[in-house]
Write a protein that holds these residues in place. Structure first.
Motif, PDB file in Angstrom:
ATOM      1  N   LEU A 167       0.817  -1.220   0.000  1.00 44.07           N
ATOM      2  CA  LEU A 167       0.000   0.000   0.000  1.00 44.07           C
ATOM      3  C   LEU A 167       0.849   1.268   0.000  1.00 44.07           C
ATOM      4  O   LEU A 167       0.459   2.299  -0.563  1.00 44.07           O
ATOM      5  CB  LEU A 167      -0.930  -0.032   1.222  1.00 44.07           C
TER       6      LEU A 167
ATOM      7  N   ALA B  90      -5.994  -7.278   4.987  1.00 39.19           N
ATOM      8  CA  ALA B  90      -4.827  -6.404   5.091  1.00 39.19           C
ATOM      9  C   ALA B  90      -3.847  -6.977   6.103  1.00 39.19           C
ATOM     10  O   ALA B  90      -4.252  -7.468   7.160  1.00 39.19           O
ATOM     11  CB  ALA B  90      -5.251  -5.006   5.515  1.00 39.19           C
TER      12      ALA B  90
ATOM     13  N   ILE C 122      -1.070  -5.778   8.562  1.00 34.24           N
ATOM     14  CA  ILE C 122      -0.550  -4.585   9.226  1.00 34.24           C
ATOM     15  C   ILE C 122       0.720  -4.974   9.976  1.00 34.24           C
ATOM     16  O   ILE C 122       0.651  -5.661  10.998  1.00 34.24           O
ATOM     17  CB  ILE C 122      -1.599  -4.003  10.201  1.00 34.24           C
TER      18      ILE C 122
ATOM     19  N   THR D  18      -0.065  -2.859   4.649  1.00 35.55           N
ATOM     20  CA  THR D  18      -0.228  -1.445   5.007  1.00 35.55           C
ATOM     21  C   THR D  18       1.107  -0.859   5.483  1.00 35.55           C
ATOM     22  O   THR D  18       2.078  -1.585   5.653  1.00 35.55           O
ATOM     23  CB  THR D  18      -1.249  -1.295   6.148  1.00 35.55           C
TER      24      THR D  18
ATOM     25  N   MET E 100      -6.430   2.695  12.000  1.00 31.23           N
ATOM     26  CA  MET E 100      -6.045   2.047  10.746  1.00 31.23           C
ATOM     27  C   MET E 100      -7.154   1.119  10.242  1.00 31.23           C
ATOM     28  O   MET E 100      -7.537   1.172   9.070  1.00 31.23           O
ATOM     29  CB  MET E 100      -4.747   1.244  10.932  1.00 31.23           C
TER      30      MET E 100
ATOM     31  N   LEU F 218      -9.406   1.499   6.831  1.00 33.54           N
ATOM     32  CA  LEU F 218      -9.383   0.471   5.783  1.00 33.54           C
ATOM     33  C   LEU F 218     -10.758  -0.157   5.595  1.00 33.54           C
ATOM     34  O   LEU F 218     -11.123  -0.554   4.489  1.00 33.54           O
ATOM     35  CB  LEU F 218      -8.326  -0.581   6.119  1.00 33.54           C
TER      36      LEU F 218
ATOM     37  N   HIS G  15      -0.358   8.975   5.362  1.00 31.45           N
ATOM     38  CA  HIS G  15      -0.566   7.951   4.337  1.00 31.45           C
ATOM     39  C   HIS G  15      -1.892   8.270   3.677  1.00 31.45           C
ATOM     40  O   HIS G  15      -2.956   8.008   4.252  1.00 31.45           O
ATOM     41  CB  HIS G  15      -0.586   6.548   4.946  1.00 31.45           C
TER      42      HIS G  15
ATOM     43  N   GLY H  92      -7.428   3.529  -0.153  1.00 38.22           N
ATOM     44  CA  GLY H  92      -6.112   3.340   0.431  1.00 38.22           C
ATOM     45  C   GLY H  92      -5.743   4.329   1.517  1.00 38.22           C
ATOM     46  O   GLY H  92      -4.857   4.050   2.338  1.00 38.22           O
TER      47      GLY H  92
ATOM     48  N   ILE I 260      -5.393   6.236   4.860  1.00 35.91           N
ATOM     49  CA  ILE I 260      -5.537   5.882   6.278  1.00 35.91           C
ATOM     50  C   ILE I 260      -5.454   7.183   7.075  1.00 35.91           C
ATOM     51  O   ILE I 260      -4.557   7.992   6.846  1.00 35.91           O
ATOM     52  CB  ILE I 260      -4.409   4.932   6.731  1.00 35.91           C
TER      53      ILE I 260
END
Lengths: 256, 256, 256, 256, 256, 256
Positions: B6, B24, B26, B65, B97, B101, C31, C81, C83
């Motif tokens: 990402l 995802a 992380i 991510t 986060m 997402l 981000h 995408g 965040i």
């Protein structure tokens, strides 16, 4: 045997006890389903009883506080009657307790915990309370250290909740918690997602207990007995007392 | 090999990837001392590199991510340079986060963690985020599942931080982290309080790392090698990929 | 040129550096989507690269910490995408970082920020951290002070996100962030509500970025170049180094 | 002229007004030192008076709420009498106000702010309240848009607090705030750290107001007049009313 | 008499009980000094016992939850052994309990409180939990409604803590709490600041209990008796049961 | 008569006043519906006016701060225009105020509150602020101590909100709050749930005000008069001044 049980003492008795007390034992339990054969206060009651027994062994160095009678039980919340605290709530309760007791000059603490679901929260509580209040904080799972007895008597591949180990402990410490006529084996959901998330697996994750067991038990409570419970509990108390005596550098001659 | 990373994608590329992405990854690391022979970003970098490798194996189902490059490192705070987040801060970061997402339609998450000190916090984060955001949350210690390789190559009785295992992983994944000329054995404080508080002991508790090791290492980093690192990392990736494929019910034919 | 880059140092190297270090540079990025022609980590990477360059200029007085690689990006959340952290989360991260570094005897801090959307939060963080931790806190937008170069080279009436200025900076500092073949002019929604809420207008307010631009860019990234980037970046570094030398009363002879 | 002033209305009058009201004006002020020649409630009173005047212009679309009469004034805290709210407290107050008013079906809000030190907090409040409560939130500095009048009448190079501009506004809107016999020029600390941290400089940072001015003023309050105040205030109201009519798409024929 | 006591039930028994249960009784106590003649768990135990007695009267409509065995006891913190929760902690515990029980379809709650120091917190908890969780929340002081009996038997001008009323209640409900050989009259500090702050005075304020009483009691515990306790408790239970039957619109015929 | 009114003073005047000031009076009001015959700012205005009158009586010992012009009004939220703060927000505001004023060397505080719905929150605020900031905190309901006058003039069995007592106070202190032509008797919902939850009943609980009164009033505002208001207000001021003089040990000769 003597025990400084704070719930039963007057303030003058507490004042006197503080002349020798070196640490407080804070029993931490839970209120959650324990299958069809144990009462929901199981963990709260077992933590309290273990704390008293440990307090007896550590007399006159230990004082036992009121029990934290609810804990982190999100896994069990879909079973009727379960109550769960958020981890932040449990940490707040423990922080307030330690802060209060520190005002009475107690500087060392043991969270004596009977419920696996509390362990991560207690790990964080120990760290954050140490930092914030400048005290010494320990925590222990009540009978986890009874490895010999558990190895000898507990044969189910999956155990740890309302199983033969816990039923045994209860039959020894608080038999009123057990419905002996209703004892059942855990009704396991084989092949569920939970199998891939057990301790020791590559991946962990949150799952609900009903994904694992239909009746809320694991292991086989029918195989528990008072005698097994006594073995487990007393072995664990031996280990806890030994470790704490060393950790806290207690004068052995005064014990008992 | 391909990987949805990402950090390196434009929003149009992300939009396209979301057609197949199921979860995802992380990466969760730390910024803390790693003895005289490893850079302090060790855990952050290793988590990131492992995440990319796992993302390659799980392509086109996984998206990696940005890394959480600081974690819970209170144990190490007395060594120069260490930065620690409070557990509540780390949970807030992860919650934000996941919440972000989820707005992009991702519903499943793996916290891929390289630092033992984060595990309790991730356990609670998994639970509270699952509840709050109605998503599926998993977490894994990067190489903990490489039991065979670790059993074969890691011989120090006490290991897990800047030891031969971690040095090996770094030599394979990010050799720039290692000062090969400075590799040292952990300089252990024998007989310290920490010995009574290690995993598996009757009592746990918070202690500072300098109580255990003078130079900040345990194990023996000199015994690490790139080859051992490769064995450990690839074994762990095998296990992680297998477990996740099953847990997330991914179509194997699409993988790779 | 030398730079104390905390992510690459061992604790012994940090210990040594602290003999001269007067302040920490904390890179703060984001981000978030950067149009079809820049990677989403753009702000995080640029903050980090600028911090290293500034750390070189301020050597041996400055130490560069790990980057805060996500920020307050609510405006962009509808682009795939992106965040975003809540402002309270970003303040918590910065507070924990400063608190940790203060334990290593660092008392002055610069938040070096590449993302406009973080500025209000950093303003509040500077104030609240100053008060809570009794330290000196500064913050700066990475290249905002390069007024001469920007005046000379940046001609779009609306610029500041994935525009010729940012593309230029990236081509100089981190060209891997740019998809040169895909460079586009911002596709502006003329007449939108956002026009009435820009800085300098009578009323401000929150709006989403897609209200302003269809492709997520403003300005005209096609007009950026490595050379322009170099001018902007180096002019900004001149100003930052000059101001910090004065503010922190650094001995010029030691610099470089 | 009419104005829906919520503080002066009964619930039945509010109920009736809500038939046409499109948005609420929330005056946001401060309680802080304003030099030897203005009362400390200056910002609170000016915000309230401006809100009423704007409410008159926007009648019957606007309703003016009670004023937030304290704000973020940490910069001034060392001057006797100053009261400061933490930014999180101010955001909580505004969130509760918007949440309450939303229950009365008001969905759009203007924070009309007289105090520069509140702007960053209001920027974050606008964003977080928009997200949390799904409303439309705007904010404006009361007279910042009166650029023409300010350019014409305010000549001090440094102005903005208890200066000729603010004294003028007060003489027009609330002359009881001004001690005309005591008007003083700002007694500036030349060469202080603050000079390097003003808006537009390469680096920003938190400093206390006494670092900048001995008497708590900047600019030259002696040059203020009621006439200048009228020019500034009425020009600003023109701009605010125009922008809001457009932003909120109000039917012009109903206004006044 | 029957009572649904959640601590003693299995989840299957809870499931069955929920067919008739209309509300939960949450006992709320405290852990604080009660003079030289009562144990510190006094309030926790009395709340629990009262809850069971009320649960019997309200069977099969009521279910009694685990007791909140610590409360807001800041006034008593200077007496050895007292533990106090912050009000926000107590509200968090109650919120988590109600939230959990609501998941089991219970929508109405009574906080049955034995400790005056908790009343303000419970008032706020009732309001905030009602709003947040959309449930119906009531609270009651265990025996405050026994006005006739109290008027008849309690003659001390100042009573309410470890006095003849509380000693009597304990002798009836939990005689193990009382040290009958040690019963003392409250040793009041005449003329202290506290006298000006009692309920009914023009001004209230926070004071510590030792400002009022040297031995931690008020009233005259020596005048208590089991018979008086029975009168007070049973009168209070009559009132509570009557009010709750009306408030909750319970079918009288099912009671008992 | 003189009064130190902080809102009207410059910092130099505050500095001078602090030579004699012993405590701060913080007026605490509310913004909520007051039936068809009183403006919604009623409580805020009455608190402020009472504070000034008390400040006059306590001159030169007291200083009156800005009013907290919104409070805890959840009970009234369904009536148009009502604004309610969460209790935690009100406590935050008061904490910030006390913290600020403590920095100016004021150590004693009176929350002078006109709104019953704030009392529980103020009770907790007094306790938590005392503990956190090490100050002395008192609170008082503005006219509750005027028992003689109220007994003589207020005859409605149910009074306390927009009733003859409050109308009278307003006619004396702030007649602009009253719509004399619209004065109404409370239109009480007889037999509602609220009747079982009034102070003195066995059970308390949260209810909305419209459950009790259709027009938002209780008592009979038509029976109020300026003369009754004067009696009540002046009697209350006598009591407040007497109590505070004793509590704060003020030298009587200096008063007035």
């Amino acid at each position: 045997m003597n025990c400084y049980d704070l719930t039963k003492m007057t303030w003058k008795e507490v004042e006197k006890s503080l002349e020798t007390v070196e640490f407080a034992i804070i029993p931490v339990g839970a209120h959650e389903q324990h299958g069809p054969h144990m009462a929901e206060s199981c963990d709260a009651v077992l933590a309290e009883r273990m704390a008293i027994k440990l307090g007896q062994r550590m007399f006159p160095y230990a004082i036992v506080t009121p029990a934290v009678n609810m804990g982190v039980s999100e896994h069990h919340i879909h079973f009727p009657g379960t109550i769960t605290l958020q981890p932040s709530t449990l940490i707040a309760v423990l922080t307030d307790m330690v802060s209060s007791l520190k005002q009475h000059a107690i500087k060392k603490f043991l969270f004596l915990n009977s419920h696996g679901g509390n362990q991560s929260t207690l790990n964080l509580a120990a760290m954050t309370i140490t930092k914030k209040l400048e005290v010494e904080v320990y925590y222990a799972k009540t009978t986890a250290s009874a490895k010999e007895s558990i190895g000898k008597y507990v044969k189910s591949p999956l155990f740890g909740h309302s199983c033969e180990r816990e039923v045994s402990e209860a039959l020894y410490l608080a038999p009123e918690l057990v419905r002996e006529a209703l004892l059942e084996k855990g009704e396991i959901n084989q092949g569920g997602r939970w199998e891939r998330l057990r301790p020791g697996k590559a991946v962990q994750g949150f799952y609900f207990y009903e994904e694992m067991t239909v009746n809320g038990c694991i292991g086989d409570g029918r195989k528990g007995s008072r005698e097994i419970g006594e073995q487990i509990v007393e072995e664990a108390l031996d280990h806890l007392a030994d470790e704490l005596s060393e950790l806290l550098d207690l004068k052995e001659e005064l014990l008992y």
